[in-house]
Structure formats: C-alpha cells, structure tokens
Design a protein around this motif. Sequence first.
Motif, PDB file in Angstrom:
ATOM      1  N   HIS A  14      67.435   2.109  25.007  1.00 52.64           N
ATOM      2  CA  HIS A  14      66.452   1.658  24.035  1.00 52.64           C
ATOM      3  C   HIS A  14      67.131   1.300  22.716  1.00 52.64           C
ATOM      4  CE1 HIS A  14      63.442   2.831  26.870  1.00 52.64           C
ATOM      5  NE2 HIS A  14      63.683   4.125  26.762  1.00 52.64           N
ATOM      6  N   HIS A  17      69.199  -4.809  20.936  1.00 54.05           N
ATOM      7  CA  HIS A  17      68.820  -6.200  20.688  1.00 54.05           C
ATOM      8  C   HIS A  17      68.937  -6.969  22.003  1.00 54.05           C
ATOM      9  CE1 HIS A  17      68.822  -5.715  16.302  1.00 54.05           C
ATOM     10  NE2 HIS A  17      69.900  -4.971  16.469  1.00 54.05           N
ATOM     11  N   ARG A  18      67.850  -7.631  22.389  1.00 52.83           N
ATOM     12  CA  ARG A  18      67.821  -8.423  23.620  1.00 52.83           C
ATOM     13  C   ARG A  18      68.294  -9.836  23.290  1.00 52.83           C
ATOM     14  NH1 ARG A  18      64.843  -6.601  27.878  1.00 52.83           N
ATOM     15  NH2 ARG A  18      64.016  -8.680  28.345  1.00 52.83           N
ATOM     16  N   ARG A  77      61.379 -16.289  23.562  1.00 60.29           N
ATOM     17  CA  ARG A  77      60.064 -15.635  23.610  1.00 60.29           C
ATOM     18  C   ARG A  77      59.645 -15.348  25.051  1.00 60.29           C
ATOM     19  NH1 ARG A  77      57.912 -19.426  18.764  1.00 60.29           N
ATOM     20  NH2 ARG A  77      58.330 -17.977  17.053  1.00 60.29           N
ATOM     21  N   GLU A  78      60.005 -16.246  25.968  1.00 66.11           N
ATOM     22  CA  GLU A  78      59.633 -16.068  27.374  1.00 66.11           C
ATOM     23  C   GLU A  78      60.298 -14.841  27.984  1.00 66.11           C
ATOM     24  OE1 GLU A  78      60.574 -18.433  31.507  1.00 66.11           O
ATOM     25  OE2 GLU A  78      59.972 -19.638  29.773  1.00 66.11           O
ATOM     26  N   VAL A  79      61.559 -14.598  27.649  1.00 66.60           N
ATOM     27  CA  VAL A  79      62.292 -13.472  28.239  1.00 66.60           C
ATOM     28  C   VAL A  79      62.212 -12.211  27.380  1.00 66.60           C
ATOM     29  CG1 VAL A  79      63.878 -15.014  29.444  1.00 66.60           C
ATOM     30  CG2 VAL A  79      64.481 -14.161  27.170  1.00 66.60           C
ATOM     31  N   GLY A  80      61.469 -12.272  26.284  1.00 65.61           N
ATOM     32  CA  GLY A  80      61.319 -11.094  25.437  1.00 65.61           C
ATOM     33  C   GLY A  80      62.543 -10.776  24.608  1.00 65.61           C
ATOM     34  N   GLY A  81      63.287 -11.810  24.204  1.00 63.56           N
ATOM     35  CA  GLY A  81      64.486 -11.590  23.403  1.00 63.56           C
ATOM     36  C   GLY A  81      64.189 -11.552  21.914  1.00 63.56           C
ATOM     37  N   ASP A  82      65.179 -11.123  21.145  1.00 59.79           N
ATOM     38  CA  ASP A  82      65.044 -11.115  19.687  1.00 59.79           C
ATOM     39  C   ASP A  82      66.303 -11.633  18.995  1.00 59.79           C
ATOM     40  OD1 ASP A  82      66.924  -9.015  19.754  1.00 59.79           O
ATOM     41  OD2 ASP A  82      65.369  -7.487  19.701  1.00 59.79           O
TER      42      ASP A  82
END
Length: 343
Positions: A14, A17-18, A77-82
Amino acid sequence: ARFVLHRIRGRAGHAGHRMVLVGTLPECLEVYVAVTRNPAAGLVPVAIHITDGYAAARGIQTPVPVYAGRDVLALVREVGGDTIAVCGSASAEPGELRRLAWQLEGSGVDLVVAPQLTDIAGPRVHIRPIEGLPLLHVEEPTLSGPALLAKNLMDRVAAGLGLLLLVPVFLAIGLAIRLSDPGPVFFRQPRVGHEGRTFRVWKFRTMYVNAEERLAGLVDQNETDGMLFKMKQDPRVFPVGRFLRASSLDELPQLINVLWGEMSLVGPRPLPADDGDFLGDVRRRLLVRPGMTGLWQVSGRSDLSWDEAVRLDLYYVDNWSLAYDLSILWRTVGVVLARKGAY
C-alpha cells in the motif's frame, strides 16, 4: 515515519504510486526492473504505453499490460494510475514532454522523467537549466583525493585496533576449528585486488581439509550463477564452520589484509584469481580495493544473482563516498545479526 512507510509498502503493497511507463518497450522494461527492485520506494508500474507501436511488443512476455496509440492521460485514469514516467528517448522530445506536462495540470497526475542514465547516485547528478533547457550534469566518480586518504587511514586504524581487541575471539575460534577437523586454522586463497593485483585472502577454515578434492563431484549442484560456487547445505562444511559462515566470523582474519593495504573495510567482494573474467564492465570493479563488506553483502549476499552482484559492485565504484562507506558498515551490523544470505 519513513520506517513505518517502508514496512507498509514492502509488506502490504500500500501507500505507493501507480505508474504508467511511456517509451519504447526496452526502455520501459529497464525502468520497470529498476523501480520494482526496491518495494519500499513505493513505485508500482501498472501499465506500459509504448511509443514504437504494438509490433515492438509482439511475442514478448511483459510483467504488466502494454498499450499503444492511446491518450496517455485517459489510459492513466483507466488503469487507476497516479503517475506517468517518461522513459529514455521519449524524454528527448522537449515539445512533446512540455505539452504532456501542460495536459496534466490540475489532473492530480504526477509526471516523472527517467533518463537513459542508470546506477548514478543523487550527489553526482545536478540539474543545470540553460535558457529553459534542463541539462543533467553528471560529476566524475571520486576515486582519489583527501576523501580516499581518509578512507585508507580509517581502514588501517580500524583493522589494527580490531586485531588487538579480537585476539581472544581468534584463539577461541582457532581451538574450535582444530577440535572439529584437524588441519590448519586459516584458509588462504588467491584473489584479485586493486588494479588486478593478486593477493592471498585470510579466512578461518570452515571446510574439511579435502574440500578442494570433493568440489569436482559437487559442481552440478551449484545454486548460484556466475563465478562463485555456493550450496546452502554444502557437505564439505563442518558444523562449526557452518556457524562461522552464518555469523560471518570466518571473515574476521581479513582484517590482516586490510592492515596490509590489500583490502578495505568496504568495497566490492574479492573474486578468486583462477576463475576471474575481468573483461568489459566487470573490470571496472578493480578501480577500488576489495572490501570485507560491501553493497552486495547488505543487499542479499549469496541470495543475489551474479549479474545483480556485479551491478551493485559497479554502483559502489561509481558512487563511492566516505559517508556511503559508513552507511554500509552500519547496515552490515544488521545483516550479520540477521544472518541473511550467508552460507
């Protein structure tokens, strides 16, 4: 706080950063390997967006999904990254990089640039903006000068004091070895040192006297790659020797090599003189004296692959400093107490 954060990242996965990696496939995979090497850094690649088209990824197994020809922000945004990491040559197009930075304004998505420059520590790297062009200035490695003189002085003084204080320990270990297996207390083997000079390393003997003769029958059971033979349950090691190896006490006589200037307290591991292949990049590790401990010892020791051990040795050579030596010595204490990767 940093310790707690590293534990959360390392064990639970947890608070990280994705990342979406952008660049050619080889560049992205190289960055993937680098950022996943240390889970505590909290950088988790979740996708790759390649700039050279799907054909470049045909038939290649990738650790994360590969995309091409997509709007990068929409993909994040599609893969839930930041975070978007622009890798290698993709960062060499200043117009594209600038427009991407504009596109990310107000989106909450971070932008990082991973240049084609690896294994260079932060203190050697400086950003020098010239007319809006951020130049990455890389200083030369410090392999001479007052800092090296201080390192040599520290080595000699510490080795001399250590040998005096450890005389009772040496006597006790010597007696235990003689009771376990009649023969010499010390084992001396030719190793390659600074600038290719050969010397004989001092170690407490941990194997039966016929160990060299038995090696030929065990070669096919080698559990490591590269130049060194390693077995977790080597039958040539007697019980006291196994304890000495696990606790690293067998390395203490190398203080003699340090006192004579053949080794250092910290440096790349010395390799056997008869097996060494010191061509190409590997030869660079001979620019400094080999050490009793080093970056590979505090990063996994015998559990590391040969390529990873060489990479760590070269990283140490290129980024050496006196403060770095002290840091490695401090980390060595914890590794020795934990007996991690020693056999």
